[in-house]
Enzyme design. Structure first.
Site, PDB file in Angstrom:
ATOM      1  N   HIS A 225     -20.918 -12.130  32.519  1.00  0.00           N
ATOM      2  CA  HIS A 225     -21.744 -11.021  32.072  1.00  0.00           C
ATOM      3  C   HIS A 225     -23.018 -11.592  31.476  1.00  0.00           C
ATOM      4  CE1 HIS A 225     -18.632  -7.992  32.463  1.00  0.00           C
ATOM      5  NE2 HIS A 225     -17.803  -8.934  32.114  1.00  0.00           N
ATOM      6  N   CYS A 267     -25.581  -9.790  35.023  1.00  0.00           N
ATOM      7  CA  CYS A 267     -26.524  -8.688  34.949  1.00  0.00           C
ATOM      8  C   CYS A 267     -27.837  -9.193  34.376  1.00  0.00           C
ATOM      9  CB  CYS A 267     -26.011  -7.617  34.001  1.00  0.00           C
ATOM     10  SG  CYS A 267     -24.592  -6.784  34.672  1.00  0.00           S
TER      11      CYS A 267
END
Length: 534
Positions: A225, A267
């Site tokens: 992430h 991301c």
């Protein structure tokens, strides 16, 4: 938090980044509180006084003395002379068979999975698969350093104990993967020490580091992430973009490699290098997404093809499986980095437009002509497999609906809830976990909006949190303020978690607005000292 989520079939969605933040953050907080205060200044290579082999100065991520690195006098040549982009780069030009100085370069790789818990199965699966590609490509185990929490293969939720797969019914990718840095050893500090070849900077682990010299090639792959300017780690503080780039500059100043390639799945991963990575370090990087969008999970429950029903979790990530599956079948002595970038860019963007990300490239564009073989080797069994027109290849499975990385955990929990028998203990437990996760998200949304509102008023704060800066501007200008906000928030309001990473941009905007750090701290305390922490 190792909640196993299940989700139902009505609307498979793809997972995005925010989700597993939770865990991350709890861990981060305690460490943050102790460490960010003493955060290292911009690193400069520190040489040990004993004469090391001239080309491997020992690097340290620490004191800000002016770097006294002795560079070898010859300029570092780009790996492959410029080739006309139409013709295939001549393989003969690879300098593995003795460079001009008679020395052959070594290929090194650092593979990092920055998450933990079963709902993030896919990140460790991607990293294990990368290890298998490199070993089949001919890299030696001693030159591949693996960071993974290692809580997946034998996780009670794993339907195939001891096995990890990266696609439905795929081969086991876990077998043979070295446990260099696992569990609490998967930290930012260990990652930097490994990159710099600095054994004294390590805590625990196998002690393997990138002990490279001026003719070597380094490949770094990171799956996890992320958020604006940050990448997750399962323990301790985030990897901050600015610090990572400083570490790379330090390695370059020490003449410790000939060229380097960095692949990042996360991301908003474009924000790690955008406006930060210089073009003159002989580093070429690609990222799964630009600076302001999610990257997406793949092979999720409900996809076709998707995992068998007992998995309840996604098996891979779209950008990652695109480059890995490309390497699985091609003769990499005939494919360039630029060609692979095009394949991955197309596959990652091939689904419906809401749910696809823009694969970006940064750094030294001349390296697009480098052959993949120089970094990842090639599997001899693929020797005759090249595709004159890579575009004409069969396209990958189309995923019905991509799950944004940040929603993967909800997908997992919902799936579990829907699958559990009506009225069962299992269903109550799944519901409890789902509600807990949702209330954590609400807590983060509420507190961050409140802090911004105290600082800027209601309407301005709404705009401020979401503003995306124009392409000409760096996303984060004041890194000290940015780290300070993260640290203060976690101290007073609790872990940001993977989900909270999505607010990194808002934090950066607050800092860029020029408001004083004192005011930010005050607003944070005011917001969260009243709130009972969840």
């Amino acid at each position: 938090m190792s909640s196993h989520h299940h989700h139902h079939h009505h609307h498979p969605q793809h997972l995005s980044c925010g989700t597993t933040f939770l865990l991350l953050l709890t861990a981060i907080i305690s460490i943050l509180t102790s460490s960010i205060a003493a955060e290292p200044e911009p690193p400069t290579p520190k040489l040990n006084s004993e004469p090391v082999k001239p080309h491997t100065p020992k690097l340290k991520y620490s004191e800000p003395e002016p770097p006294s690195v002795k560079l070898n006098s010859e300029p570092v040549k780009p790996l492959i002379p410029k080739v006309n982009s139409e013709q295939e780069p001549p393989v003969a030009m690879l300098d593995f068979d003795g460079g001009d100085d008679g020395q052959t370069g070594t290929r090194w790789a650092v593979l990092v999975s920055g998450s933990n818990s079963y709902d993030n199965y896919r990140h460790q699966a991607d990293v294990c698969h990368a290890y298998q590609v490199l070993r089949r490509g001919g890299l030696k185990e001693e030159n591949i350093i693996v960071f993974m929490y290692d809580d997946i293969a034998f996780n009670p939720l794993n339907p195939r104990p001891g096995v990890i797969i990266n696609k439905p019914n795929g081969p086991d990718v876990y077998e043979g993967v070295p446990k260099d840095y696992t569990g609490k050893e998967v930290t930012t500090a260990n990652f930097y020490a490994v990159l710099l070849g600095d054994r004294t900077g390590l805590t625990g682990g196998s002690g393997k580091v990138v002990d490279s010299g001026p003719n070597d090639h380094i490949f770094i792959y990171y799956a996890d992430h992320g958020g604006t300017g940050v990448l997750g780690m399962p323990e301790g503080s985030f990897v901050y973009a600015k610090d990572l780039v400083e570490v790379l500059k330090t390695k370059h100043a020490a003449n410790a490699y000939k060229s380097m390639v960095v692949y990042i799945e996360a991301c908003e991963s474009g924000s790690i290098f955008d406006h930060l990575l210089p073009k003159d370090l002989n580093i070429y990087a690609t990222t799964a997404a630009n600076s302001h969008e999610s990257s997406f999970a793949a092979y999720c429950p409900g996809d076709n093809p998707g995992p068998s029903d007992d998995f309840n979790t996604c098996l891979g990530d779209l950008y990652s499986i695109s480059w890995l599956e490309d390497c699985d079948k091609h003769d990499l002595s005939k494919e360039t980095l630029g060609q692979q970038y095009e394949v991955v860019r197309r596959k990652t963007a091939n689904s419906d437009l809401d749910a696809s990300s823009h694969v970006m490239q940064f750094g030294n564009m001349n390296q697009r002509n480098d052959i993949l073989f120089s970094y990842v080797g090639t599997n001899p069994e693929n020797a005759n497999y090249t595709s004159t027109d890579i575009n004409a290849e069969s396209s990958p499975p189309t995923f019905s609906k991509l799950v944004d990385q940040r929603d993967a955990d909800l997908l997992h929990l919902r799936h579990k809830f829907h699958k559990a028998p009506f009225g069962s203990e299992e269903k109550r437990e799944a519901q409890k976990q789902l509600l807990k996760r949702l209330s954590h998200r609400k807590h983060i949304d509420f507190t961050i909006n409140k802090i911004a509102e105290l600082l800027f008023g209601y309407w301005n704060s709404k705009n401020l949190l979401n503003t995306v800066r124009g392409p000409g501007q760096p996303t984060i200008e004041d890194w000290d303020c940015f780290k300070m906000i993260v640290k203060t928030y976690e101290e007073w309001c609790g872990p940001l978690s993977y989900y909270g990473m999505k607010y990194a941009r808002g934090f950066a905007n607050i800092c860029n607005s020029g408001i004083s750090v004192g005011k930010i701290v005050e607003a944070t305390k005011k917001t969260c000292s009243k709130e009972i922490l969840v």
